[in-house]
Design an enzyme around this catalytic site. Structure first.
Site, short mmCIF file in Angstrom:
data_model
loop_
_atom_site.label_atom_id
_atom_site.label_comp_id
_atom_site.label_asym_id
_atom_site.label_seq_id
_atom_site.Cartn_x
_atom_site.Cartn_y
_atom_site.Cartn_z
CG ASP A 1 -0.42 -1.49 8.25
OD1 ASP A 1 0.18 -2.47 7.78
OD2 ASP A 1 -1.67 -1.41 8.34
CG HIS A 2 0.00 -1.87 3.88
ND1 HIS A 2 0.33 -2.86 2.98
CD2 HIS A 2 -0.93 -2.39 4.69
CE1 HIS A 2 -0.38 -3.94 3.26
NE2 HIS A 2 -1.15 -3.68 4.29
CG HIS B 1 -6.00 -5.06 3.40
ND1 HIS B 1 -5.10 -5.12 2.37
CD2 HIS B 1 -5.28 -5.19 4.54
CE1 HIS B 1 -3.88 -5.28 2.87
NE2 HIS B 1 -3.96 -5.33 4.18
N GLY B 2 -10.17 -4.87 4.71
CA GLY B 2 -11.50 -4.28 4.75
C GLY B 2 -12.53 -5.18 5.42
N GLY C 1 -5.23 -8.38 6.87
CA GLY C 1 -6.65 -8.61 6.58
C GLY C 1 -7.23 -9.69 7.48
CB SER C 2 -5.97 -11.38 10.25
OG SER C 2 -5.21 -11.96 9.22
CB SER C 3 -10.85 -7.86 11.06
OG SER C 3 -10.16 -6.80 11.69
CG ASP D 1 -7.78 -0.78 10.97
OD1 ASP D 1 -8.38 -0.26 11.94
OD2 ASP D 1 -7.38 -0.11 10.01
ZN LIG Z 1 -2.37 -4.86 5.43
#
Ligand SMILES: [Zn+2]
Length: 349
Positions: free
Chosen positions: A83-84, A189-190, A224-226, A268
């Site tokens: 990832d990234h 993200h986050g 960023g899809s939580s 995540d």
């Molecule tokens: Zn990402």
């Protein structure tokens, strides 16, 4: 099943019209939670490790834990993804270790913070694609810049500051030949994605549709899809946590994305919340406990529950047995002879 190519996994998802969750891991318990959820729901799965995870766990631990997962669950197609990746060297080292897929995030410079130019992004991503495809390894690129910061990676800000331009996305895909493309369509993200309840139009669907129409063979990726569900936040705060109120991407919007070309969905934060809530609960209710298994087991179960739910919601559940793994050598041959080309069928404007 041996570790499989992420390209194969996503091609199959496109055929079946579903999305595949890509879940981040840092340790054994998280890998176990994902694999048990995959078994429970009969799902193909992508497990991914960020640079932060590689630094935390060390490459060899992570790789061998993934191999153990592939060995213990022969019926589950499993792709191991970086990832990234922030540079050619980072991607190269993951490929040499045995990852079957890498993300080259050239939307940012190698510091992982400063937005890069389009030309810089194309150059470094193309370099990774050439190296990876020769070895049968999948590449995900990124165009546009996501909001927020996670694991020290990200430009910060909201998800709407650098939304992907469809023309650029098409040019980027043509010039680099990436298999999958992360696009910025309003996500961050986050945990702190939105400061008020999303109103059903979080995703820039017009942009997603425009890109998918012109790049039908390039798999779109949502970062960023939580969903940052309130019940998981509540558990943390009930047992001494201090999370501020926040909202994620509603699952219905992700499902709308999946109906329009999104094939990989990164999750995540939701798992982090589930794990932390479960550990807090045990330590709060039974402060006399000191055996790590007393809280790691409920933590693992809490994560498994979230992952299994997402697998069902993304539609990957039930599809583990649809296909057999194609060897990485055969995939490499497919890149070489052009049969795996993702060049647009029609470059209409
Ligand atoms: Zn990402």
């Amino acid at each position: 099943m041996p570790l499989v190519s992420m390209r194969q996994l996503l091609d199959e998802a496109a055929k079946g019209g579903y999305g595949v969750g890509a879940f981040n891991v840092n340790d054994m318990e998280q890998i176990q939670a994902i694999m048990e959820a995959a078994k429970q729901t009969n799902s193909p799965v992508i497990i991914q490790a960020s640079r932060g995870a590689r630094a935390f766990a060390q490459d060899n631990y992570l790789y061998h834990l993934m191999l153990a997962a592939a060995e213990l669950y022969p019926e589950i197609p499993l792709a191991m993804h970086l990832d990234h990746g922030n540079s050619f060297e980072t991607c190269k080292s993951a490929i040499e270790l045995g990852f079957t897929s890498v993300m080259m995030d050239g939307s940012l410079k190698a510091d992982g913070k400063t937005p890069a130019t389009f030309e810089e992004n194309v150059a470094v991503t193309k370099q990774v694609v050439d190296f990876a495809h020769e070895r049968g390894i999948t590449v995900e690129g990124e165009i546009g810049v996501l909001g927020g910061v996670e694991d020290g990676h990200g430009a910060g800000g909201s998800g709407l500051e650098h939304v992907t331009d469809p023309d650029q996305a098409v040019e980027f895909a043509e010039k680099t030949g990436v298999d999958a493309l992360a696009i910025a369509i309003g996500t961050s993200h986050g945990a702190y994605k939105f400061s008020k309840k999303p109103d059903g139009s979080v995703l820039k669907m017009d942009i997603l549709l425009a890109i998918h129409k012109r790049l039908p063979k390039t798999h779109l990726v949502m970062h960023g899809s939580s969903s940052v569900p309130k019940d998981l936040q509540d558990v943390i705060n009930r047992y001494g946590g201090k999370l501020k109120e926040t909202w994620g991407v509603p699952v219905e919007e992700i499902q709308l994305g999946i109906r329009n070309g999104v094939r990989k969905i990164n999750v995540d934060t939701d798992n982090r919340l589930a794990i932390t809530g479960a550990i807090r609960k045990v330590l709060w209710e039974t402060p006399e406990k000191f055996d790590p298994r007393d809280y790691l087991k409920p933590a693992r179960e809490a994560m498994q529950k979230v992952v299994a739910l997402r697998m069902t919601q993304f539609g990957q559940a039930g599809h583990a047995g649809d296909y057999k793994a194609v060897s990485i050598a055969e995939i490499a041959q497919g890149y070489k002879d052009g049969s795996l080309s993702t060049k647009p069928l029609v470059a209409d404007k």
